[in-house]
Design a protein around this motif. Structure first.
Motif, mmCIF file in Angstrom:
data_model
loop_
_atom_site.group_PDB
_atom_site.id
_atom_site.type_symbol
_atom_site.label_atom_id
_atom_site.label_comp_id
_atom_site.label_asym_id
_atom_site.label_seq_id
_atom_site.Cartn_x
_atom_site.Cartn_y
_atom_site.Cartn_z
ATOM 1 N N THR A 21 0.826 -1.209 0.000
ATOM 2 C CA THR A 21 0.000 0.000 0.000
ATOM 3 C C THR A 21 0.858 1.255 0.000
ATOM 4 O O THR A 21 0.596 2.212 -0.745
ATOM 5 C CB THR A 21 -0.940 0.006 1.211
ATOM 6 N N GLN A 22 1.902 1.260 0.823
ATOM 7 C CA GLN A 22 2.772 2.433 0.885
ATOM 8 C C GLN A 22 3.534 2.630 -0.426
ATOM 9 O O GLN A 22 3.698 3.759 -0.907
ATOM 10 C CB GLN A 22 3.740 2.309 2.058
ATOM 11 N N LEU A 24 2.644 1.659 -3.476
ATOM 12 C CA LEU A 24 1.726 2.103 -4.516
ATOM 13 C C LEU A 24 1.385 3.578 -4.358
ATOM 14 O O LEU A 24 1.272 4.317 -5.350
ATOM 15 C CB LEU A 24 0.457 1.247 -4.488
ATOM 16 N N ALA A 25 1.246 4.019 -3.112
ATOM 17 C CA ALA A 25 0.972 5.434 -2.860
ATOM 18 C C ALA A 25 2.134 6.317 -3.301
ATOM 19 O O ALA A 25 1.939 7.501 -3.608
ATOM 20 C CB ALA A 25 0.673 5.649 -1.378
ATOM 21 N N GLN A 26 3.339 5.737 -3.343
ATOM 22 C CA GLN A 26 4.530 6.475 -3.776
ATOM 23 C C GLN A 26 4.755 6.397 -5.287
ATOM 24 O O GLN A 26 5.724 6.956 -5.802
ATOM 25 C CB GLN A 26 5.769 5.926 -3.056
ATOM 26 N N LEU A 43 -7.093 -2.905 -4.072
ATOM 27 C CA LEU A 43 -5.831 -2.452 -4.666
ATOM 28 C C LEU A 43 -5.848 -2.615 -6.184
ATOM 29 O O LEU A 43 -5.325 -1.765 -6.911
ATOM 30 C CB LEU A 43 -4.659 -3.235 -4.067
ATOM 31 N N LYS A 46 -7.936 0.321 -7.443
ATOM 32 C CA LYS A 46 -7.375 1.653 -7.201
ATOM 33 C C LYS A 46 -6.086 1.896 -7.975
ATOM 34 O O LYS A 46 -5.788 3.036 -8.360
ATOM 35 C CB LYS A 46 -7.125 1.838 -5.706
ATOM 36 N N PHE A 47 -5.294 0.823 -8.187
ATOM 37 C CA PHE A 47 -3.996 0.986 -8.854
ATOM 38 C C PHE A 47 -3.901 0.051 -10.061
ATOM 39 O O PHE A 47 -3.038 -0.848 -10.099
ATOM 40 C CB PHE A 47 -2.865 0.696 -7.864
ATOM 41 N N GLU A 222 2.575 -0.272 10.157
ATOM 42 C CA GLU A 222 2.777 0.773 9.152
ATOM 43 C C GLU A 222 4.157 1.405 9.310
ATOM 44 O O GLU A 222 4.851 1.671 8.314
ATOM 45 C CB GLU A 222 1.688 1.830 9.263
#
Length: 278
Positions: A21-22, A24-26, A43, A46-47, A222
């Motif tokens: 998740t982290q 992909l957010a980057q 996921l 969203k991606f 996290e």
């Protein structure tokens, strides 16, 4: 962070999910393996361009080789994260043969074969990073967890050797040794053997740990995931990375005890050598 492609096993929950998740957010690309795609549909939606979901059971060695070969023909694998695994609790006598075989196949052999499969491609490209999710239980053993420790002690020895073999190819290896964390690993996926009353006591102390009513683990998954991601940019790669202050304290204490034990065997060890000059 430079754009990279990460291959991560076991991304449906725990550290695998947090790391994915982290990343992909980057804006990173993640090829994530799961046994059940239902847990990562969010996921996928969203991606759609940067999350590639693959179905894999790491106990299936031919499937590991086939998957890595296919992925490597389509992508440059910059980072491998071996995360798939689970905990098995119970005294050694309480475990069935099937349980023993399954945890070794998942937590040890599966990780070994993932590394072996990815290695030729990283060697050819002359760069890469391998991150092995272990546990401080790869250094410190407790009763009631013998087969989990067997797998983690084993994968740590394997990775320490491989790290020396591949350093010349600009491939780094990091063994991550987390302490207790608030993940599904402890509060959902952990498996318990068919317990025998004769072992009530220290061998069954884990039952208290597995019950959230007795207090939650101190580790934040996290924050741990963020430190794991950051390690991929460190040069040279840290060979061992302990996450959690309690885990580090217990690891240092056990290593100091082990050193003292070995130092106490100086005369014993020397007594088995041929005398000087012979």
């Amino acid at each position: 962070m430079t754009k990279q492609t990460w291959l991560i096993t076991g991304v449906s929950s725990g550290f695998g999910r947090s790391i994915t998740t982290q990343l992909l957010a980057q804006g990173q690309t993640v090829i994530g393996t799961v046994r059940n795609t239902a847990k990562v549909q969010d996921l996928i939606a969203k991606f759609p361009n940067t999350f590639i979901c693959e179905t894999l059971d790491v106990m299936d060695v031919p499937a590991i080789h086939a998957l890595v070969d296919r992925i490597a023909n389509e992508h440059t694998i910059d980072v491998l994260v071996n995360n798939a695994g689970y905990g098995l609790f119970g005294a050694a006598e309480e475990l069935s043969d099937k349980e023993v075989d399954k945890i070794i196949a998942t937590d040890l052999t599966g990780s070994i074969q993932m590394i072996r499969s990815v290695l030729p491609y990283m060697r050819d490209q002359q760069h890469g990073r391998m991150i092995q999710i272990s546990s401080y239980g790869g250094q410190v053993a407790y009763p009631g967890n013998s087969m989990y420790h067997a797998a983690k002690f084993g994968i740590e020895g394997f990775c320490e050797s491989v790290a020396q073999e591949v350093a010349a190819f600009n491939i780094g290896v990091t063994i991550v040794e987390p302490g207790g964390a608030r993940t599904e690993f402890r509060y959902g996926s952990a498996r318990v053997a068919d317990l025998i009353p004769a072992y009530d006591g220290p061998a069954h102390a884990f039952m208290k740990m597995l019950d959230p009513a007795n207090g939650l683990a101190p580790g934040d998954p996290e924050r741990m995931a963020a430190r794991i991601i950051e390690s991929a940019t460190q040069t040279p790669a840290p060979l061992h990375m302990v996450l959690g202050s309690e885990a580090l304290k217990n690891t240092i204490q056990r290593l100091e005890e082990r050193i003292a034990e070995y130092k106490g065997e100086t005369e014993l060890a020397a007594s088995t050598d041929f005398p000087a000059g012979e």
